[in-house]
Each structure stands twice: as C-alpha cells, then as structure tokens.
Scaffold this motif. Structure first.
Motif, PDB file in Angstrom:
ATOM      1  N   LYS A  15      10.284  86.281  62.847  1.00 15.79           N
ATOM      2  CA  LYS A  15       9.888  85.509  64.028  1.00 15.79           C
ATOM      3  C   LYS A  15      10.127  86.290  65.310  1.00 15.79           C
ATOM      4  O   LYS A  15       9.327  86.216  66.249  1.00 15.79           O
ATOM      5  N   GLN A  16      11.237  87.048  65.364  1.00 12.34           N
ATOM      6  CA  GLN A  16      11.514  87.866  66.548  1.00 12.34           C
ATOM      7  C   GLN A  16      10.414  88.889  66.770  1.00 12.34           C
ATOM      8  O   GLN A  16      10.083  89.222  67.902  1.00 12.34           O
ATOM      9  N   LYS A  17       9.847  89.383  65.689  1.00  7.70           N
ATOM     10  CA  LYS A  17       8.796  90.387  65.787  1.00  7.70           C
ATOM     11  C   LYS A  17       7.410  89.757  65.926  1.00  7.70           C
ATOM     12  O   LYS A  17       6.416  90.475  66.030  1.00  7.70           O
ATOM     13  N   GLY A  18       7.360  88.419  65.913  1.00  2.76           N
ATOM     14  CA  GLY A  18       6.090  87.721  66.101  1.00  2.76           C
ATOM     15  C   GLY A  18       5.146  87.876  64.922  1.00  2.76           C
ATOM     16  O   GLY A  18       3.931  87.918  65.090  1.00  2.76           O
ATOM     17  N   ILE A  19       5.705  87.935  63.721  1.00  2.83           N
ATOM     18  CA  ILE A  19       4.907  88.119  62.507  1.00  2.83           C
ATOM     19  C   ILE A  19       4.903  86.814  61.722  1.00  2.83           C
ATOM     20  O   ILE A  19       5.938  86.176  61.558  1.00  2.83           O
ATOM     21  N   GLU A  22       2.250  85.133  56.382  1.00  2.00           N
ATOM     22  CA  GLU A  22       1.067  85.736  55.775  1.00  2.00           C
ATOM     23  C   GLU A  22       0.973  87.217  56.129  1.00  2.00           C
ATOM     24  O   GLU A  22       0.677  88.055  55.271  1.00  2.00           O
ATOM     25  N   GLN A  23       1.224  87.545  57.402  1.00  2.00           N
ATOM     26  CA  GLN A  23       1.176  88.950  57.820  1.00  2.00           C
ATOM     27  C   GLN A  23       2.265  89.766  57.130  1.00  2.00           C
ATOM     28  O   GLN A  23       2.019  90.897  56.706  1.00  2.00           O
ATOM     29  N   LEU A  24       3.471  89.197  57.020  1.00  2.00           N
ATOM     30  CA  LEU A  24       4.556  89.892  56.342  1.00  2.00           C
ATOM     31  C   LEU A  24       4.210  90.121  54.874  1.00  2.00           C
ATOM     32  O   LEU A  24       4.420  91.215  54.342  1.00  2.00           O
ATOM     33  N   ALA A  25       3.641  89.108  54.244  1.00  2.00           N
ATOM     34  CA  ALA A  25       3.261  89.237  52.834  1.00  2.00           C
ATOM     35  C   ALA A  25       2.228  90.342  52.651  1.00  2.00           C
ATOM     36  O   ALA A  25       2.327  91.149  51.724  1.00  2.00           O
ATOM     37  N   GLU A  26       1.261  90.391  53.544  1.00  2.00           N
ATOM     38  CA  GLU A  26       0.220  91.414  53.462  1.00  2.00           C
ATOM     39  C   GLU A  26       0.796  92.809  53.682  1.00  2.00           C
ATOM     40  O   GLU A  26       0.517  93.737  52.922  1.00  2.00           O
ATOM     41  N   ARG A  27       1.653  92.972  54.687  1.00  2.00           N
ATOM     42  CA  ARG A  27       2.261  94.275  54.992  1.00  2.00           C
ATOM     43  C   ARG A  27       3.167  94.760  53.856  1.00  2.00           C
ATOM     44  O   ARG A  27       3.268  95.954  53.609  1.00  2.00           O
ATOM     45  N   ALA A  28       3.843  93.810  53.208  1.00  2.00           N
ATOM     46  CA  ALA A  28       4.792  94.177  52.147  1.00  2.00           C
ATOM     47  C   ALA A  28       4.141  94.169  50.765  1.00  2.00           C
ATOM     48  O   ALA A  28       4.800  94.485  49.774  1.00  2.00           O
ATOM     49  N   SER A  29       2.867  93.808  50.711  1.00  2.00           N
ATOM     50  CA  SER A  29       2.138  93.707  49.436  1.00  2.00           C
ATOM     51  C   SER A  29       2.853  92.753  48.472  1.00  2.00           C
ATOM     52  O   SER A  29       3.086  93.063  47.303  1.00  2.00           O
ATOM     53  N   ILE A  30       3.228  91.606  49.023  1.00  2.00           N
ATOM     54  CA  ILE A  30       3.932  90.580  48.261  1.00  2.00           C
ATOM     55  C   ILE A  30       3.187  89.267  48.472  1.00  2.00           C
ATOM     56  O   ILE A  30       2.598  89.033  49.527  1.00  2.00           O
ATOM     57  N   ASN A  31       3.228  88.414  47.492  1.00  2.00           N
ATOM     58  CA  ASN A  31       2.590  87.106  47.567  1.00  2.00           C
ATOM     59  C   ASN A  31       3.238  86.269  48.682  1.00  2.00           C
ATOM     60  O   ASN A  31       4.447  86.290  48.851  1.00  2.00           O
ATOM     61  N   VAL A  32       2.423  85.520  49.421  1.00  2.00           N
ATOM     62  CA  VAL A  32       2.931  84.662  50.496  1.00  2.00           C
ATOM     63  C   VAL A  32       3.939  83.645  49.956  1.00  2.00           C
ATOM     64  O   VAL A  32       4.959  83.372  50.589  1.00  2.00           O
ATOM     65  N   ARG A  33       3.671  83.108  48.790  1.00  2.00           N
ATOM     66  CA  ARG A  33       4.574  82.131  48.195  1.00  2.00           C
ATOM     67  C   ARG A  33       5.950  82.748  47.935  1.00  2.00           C
ATOM     68  O   ARG A  33       6.972  82.087  48.087  1.00  2.00           O
ATOM     69  N   THR A  34       5.981  84.022  47.588  1.00  2.00           N
ATOM     70  CA  THR A  34       7.259  84.716  47.377  1.00  2.00           C
ATOM     71  C   THR A  34       8.032  84.797  48.683  1.00  2.00           C
ATOM     72  O   THR A  34       9.238  84.528  48.718  1.00  2.00           O
TER      73      THR A  34
END
Length: 173
Positions: A15-19, A22-34
C-alpha cells in the motif's frame, strides 16, 4: 515471524508503494488469490514466494522476515513492570505511544491500565477510610496485592500464559 504479521507487513509495504494486489501478483508471477491469502495470514508462504514478492516490491526479502516480537516483549514487560511504581502516567504514556504498533501491546496495556486505575480508586477509598483507621490497615494490603499480582503476571507472560489481573474494573475496553 507468524503468518499474520508477515501478511500485514506485505500489505503495508504494498500500500505504501501504491500497488494493488493484482499488480503485485502480476509482478511476482503469483496468483492473486495467493497474495490475498498471504496478506490475510491464512497461509505460510514458501521462501520462493517471499523472495518473489520482495523482488516485486523492490525490497530485500529480509525486511519481510524481520520480527518485532522481541521489541513487543520488551514494551509489554515495561507495561507490566509499571505497576511497581504507583504512577498511572508511566503506563498511560507507554500505552498511548505503543498501542498502535501491535494488538498484543494494546491488549496488555489495556489490562495493566484497568488494573492500575482500579487500584488508584481503591487507594482513594482507603485514604478516606483512614479517618476511621481501617484505611491504615487496608493500604499496605493493597500495595502487597499489587506487587503479588504484578509479579505473577510477569511470570505468566514470560511463560507464554494468559495474563489476568483480578479485581480489575474494565474502564478501557
């Protein structure tokens, strides 16, 4: 570090980084549900997952694994030890300064303050009763009980047991 604390830390940094999740999941190549389950504290992520999340957040993975548990233990011990000094201000200051850092500190601070406020009122009643001399007998007993209950609760806390202050009126909920 427990899973809830880890999840809170990831969510806070994200949240501090404004992400978004969904964006974090995409950047980390991890499922959003995870990501959602990790942030909620429902799962204990593998080290690979933590490293990928750290890379996506552009931070060192060790920052996610640092724990404030030892700091919390120190502040909680100081809160309980403040009972040894009959000054409400010490416990109030510790509580106000640290209550937002951890639910555990908030809970112990609440118990300590309720106990101290109760003892303060009992001492005021005892002072009034000193007029008829019974207060002179009750005051040292209250002091002794305060020391006993505080010592027992410090030992209970250090042993990982629940802290209970008998005779406490719940002023702070």
């Amino acid at each position: 570090m427990n899973t809830i604390e880890l999840g809170q830390k990831i969510a806070e940094i994200r949240k501090q980084k404004g992400i978004t999740q969904e964006q974090l999941a995409e950047r980390a190549s991890i499922n959003v549900r995870t990501i959602q389950r990790i942030e909620k504290g429902d799962v204990d992520p593998r080290s690979y997952t933590i490293n990928e999340i750290a890379k996506a957040l552009e931070i060192d993975a060790s920052l996610l694994l640092e724990s404030k548990t030892s700091d919390n233990r120190l502040w909680i011990l100081l809160l309980h030890m403040s009972n040894f000094f009959p000054l409400l201000i010490i416990a109030i200051l510790l509580y106000v300064l640290k209550k937002d850092e951890s639910p555990e500190i908030r809970e112990h601070g609440r118990k300590v303050l309720n106990f101290q406020i109760t003892m303060f009122f009992l001492l005021m009643i005892t002072a009034f009763l000193s007029i008829i001399l019974i207060g002179l007998i009750i005051a040292p007993i209250l002091g002794l009980l305060t020391w006993i209950f505080t010592t027992i609760n410090i030992i209970r806390y250090l042993g990982g047991n629940e802290v209970k202050y008998p005779m406490s009126i719940q002023f702070i909920k």
